[in-house]
Design an enzyme around this catalytic site. Structure first.
Site, short mmCIF file in Angstrom:
data_model
loop_
_atom_site.label_atom_id
_atom_site.label_comp_id
_atom_site.label_asym_id
_atom_site.label_seq_id
_atom_site.Cartn_x
_atom_site.Cartn_y
_atom_site.Cartn_z
N THR A 42 -6.67 -1.13 9.90
CA THR A 42 -6.49 -0.14 10.97
C THR A 42 -6.26 -0.76 12.34
O THR A 42 -7.10 -1.49 12.86
CB THR A 42 -7.66 0.85 11.08
OG1 THR A 42 -8.10 1.24 9.78
CG2 THR A 42 -7.23 2.09 11.84
N LYS A 91 -13.25 2.60 0.54
CA LYS A 91 -13.01 2.55 1.98
C LYS A 91 -14.30 2.89 2.72
O LYS A 91 -14.89 3.94 2.49
CB LYS A 91 -11.88 3.52 2.36
CG LYS A 91 -10.55 3.16 1.74
CD LYS A 91 -9.53 4.26 1.90
CE LYS A 91 -9.12 4.50 3.34
NZ LYS A 91 -8.04 5.52 3.44
N ARG A 139 -10.96 20.05 9.12
CA ARG A 139 -10.18 20.43 10.30
C ARG A 139 -10.62 21.79 10.82
O ARG A 139 -11.18 22.62 10.08
CB ARG A 139 -8.69 20.47 9.96
CG ARG A 139 -8.13 19.15 9.46
CD ARG A 139 -6.62 19.23 9.22
NE ARG A 139 -6.10 18.00 8.65
CZ ARG A 139 -5.78 16.92 9.35
NH1 ARG A 139 -5.96 16.92 10.66
NH2 ARG A 139 -5.31 15.83 8.76
N ARG A 195 0.84 -1.20 0.00
CA ARG A 195 0.00 0.00 0.00
C ARG A 195 0.88 1.25 0.00
O ARG A 195 1.78 1.39 0.83
CB ARG A 195 -0.90 0.01 1.23
CG ARG A 195 -1.68 1.31 1.46
CD ARG A 195 -2.57 1.17 2.68
NE ARG A 195 -3.27 2.39 3.04
CZ ARG A 195 -3.01 3.14 4.11
NH1 ARG A 195 -2.01 2.81 4.93
NH2 ARG A 195 -3.71 4.24 4.36
#
Length: 470
Positions: free
Chosen positions: A275, A217, A76, A35
């Protein structure tokens, strides 16, 4: 380099492993697909890694997959005048549509799409959910919110909105440039972040075309609401449990993981569980027992692949992390309960002839105690259909397409080999028997089951089944 396990390993290359000798060590330790995380590094950095992987492929004569993971939009906070701000439970704060803000009544949030989409009662999670706010009222360019979970916020901390669908593309300007670069390199998979709806997948597919394959994803709860449509539009799924675990309750993540693995198996599309699988090995030479159980659970669920992120990209023990994951997978697949659990989760049979033929081939191989199921495949689809059955015998996939061979590095139990395309039925059986012997799956005189499509080279035409003597 035939692996003695069924589930595959995906490992992220980063500063700790970007050197050619480290990439080689990762591969020898068990990596099937590499990846490239485009949230970090330059195009030049990734090009060097890609070249090293392709050199490794030539050295060993084995197809190796490369997955490009796009960063996606990052929501953010802006910049606080005091750099940090402590918020207390129960107090009211105000977020404003600015890049730079002041105190608790002027917290900067420079994302107009949030102000357009958010409604009273929605929650905003800051810094991976360490601070939680609930929207109370809206004004012109401002949001008044109640602090549900207090804590310290600081400049540029990430913001998640689990109950809000934002009107924004999953592909930023940076992502589009990165995607064009990845396609030029020749990556085998592209992973798309921040997917909320099926149209996001369609948008990415329009840019990718037939150049490569698309992995979606799953990290947003909105995607779960239309997951069947998203899986149908995707070539594979990644269960991105980090971001997903921020936006849905922690206790719901294991069940969602099982649902996604089963849904992908039903669709005959690879699913990666990702993850924090061996997160403690970023800094320690061994994982926790809970982490080992986490990897094993994904294997018992029937996941096609499990993935390492920081463990192999920036950790202190990247090679050891891959080796440990390899050991856990092998031990789990050898366990006496593994086969019964895998068989218990067989998906309902698809009534289409291609799926039925592939399933019959897998079952026949087990019944007659054949040594291997051999699939002739132009795109990898026939191999995926066989793997969907999770047969108790190995799956050998023969293809003339090098990119298809690389992509099969994500398919459960599949060992891919590049071969010529057969020109006749007789030549097909001869090639199958020869490949089974050469790859060490069968001895002369032993049986193999061959699944193919006739006419040869026609994508998706799985319609033929034959038993051959090797």
């Amino acid at each position: 380099m035939r692996r003695s396990r069924l589930a595959k390993i995906v490992a992220t290359v980063g500063p700790a492993t970007a050197a050619p000798d480290r990439i080689r060590a990762l591969y020898l330790s068990g990596v099937d697909t590499f990846r490239l995380n485009f949230s970090h590094g330059t195009h030049e950095d990734h090009a060097k890694v890609f070249a090293s992987i392709r050199a490794l492929e030539r050295e060993f004569g084995r197809p190796i997959g490369v997955l490009q993971d796009l960063q996606g939009p990052k929501i953010r906070l802006g910049v606080l005048e005091e750099q940090k701000l402590a918020l207390d439970v129960g107090e009211m704060v105000r977020l404003v549509l600015k890049d730079i803000g002041g105190g608790r009544q002027s917290i900067p949030l420079p994302h107009p799409e949030i102000f357009a989409a958010v409604r009273p009662g929605h929650e905003l999670l800051i810094d991976d959910g360490r601070v939680r706010l609930r929207v109370e009222s809206l004004g012109d360019g401002e949001i008044s919110a109640d602090v549900l979970v207090g804590g310290i916020i600081s400049n540029r901390k990430g913001v998640n909105l689990p109950g809000t669908t934002l009107d924004m593309s999953p592909l930023t300007k940076k992502d589009r440039a990165d995607l064009a670069f990845g396609l030029e390199l020749g990556v085998d998979w592209v992973a798309l972040s921040f997917v909320q709806r099926p149209s996001d997948v369609i948008e990415a597919r329009g840019l990718i075309g037939d150049s490569t394959r698309l992995i979606t994803k799953i990290e947003k709860p909105m995607a779960l609401e239309r997951i069947d449509e998203i899986i149908a539009l995707s070539d594979g799924i990644m269960v991105a449990r980090g971001d997903l675990g921020v936006e849905i309750p922690h206790e719901d993540v294991p069940g969602r993981q099982k649902e996604l693995v089963r849904a992908c198996r039903l669709a005959a599309k690879p699913v990666i569980v990702a993850t924090q699988m061996l997160d403690s090995m970023v800094a320690a030479p061994t994982p926790t027992r809970a982490e080992a159980s986490d990897v094993a659970t994904a294997i018992y669920d029937g996941a096609d692949a499990v993935m390492l992120s920081a463990e192999s990209a920036s950790g202190s023990y990247p090679i050891e992390a891959v080796a440990m994951m390899d050991k856990i997978i092998k031990s789990t697949e050898r366990h006496r309960l593994y086969r019964s659990l895998i068989d218990a989760t067989h998906p309902d049979e698809d009534i289409t002839p291609p799926h039925a033929v592939a399933a019959a081939g897998a079952d026949l191989a087990a019944t007659i105690e054949a040594k291997v199921v051999i699939g002739f495949t132009a795109s990898g689809t026939t191999a995926a259909r066989i793997a969907r059955r999770r047969p108790p015998v190995p799956v050998l996939a023969l293809t003339y397409d090098q990119k298809a061979a690389r992509r099969m590095g994500l398919l459960w139990g599949v060992h891919s080999v590049i071969s010529d395309e057969p020109s006749s039925y007789e030549e097909m059986t001869e090639m199958a028997a020869s490949a089974a012997r050469n790859e060490g799956y069968a001895e002369p005189g032993e049986l193999a089951v061959v699944v193919s499509g006739v006419p040869f080279g026609q994508v998706g035409a799985t319609n033929n089944l034959r038993v051959v003597v090797c």
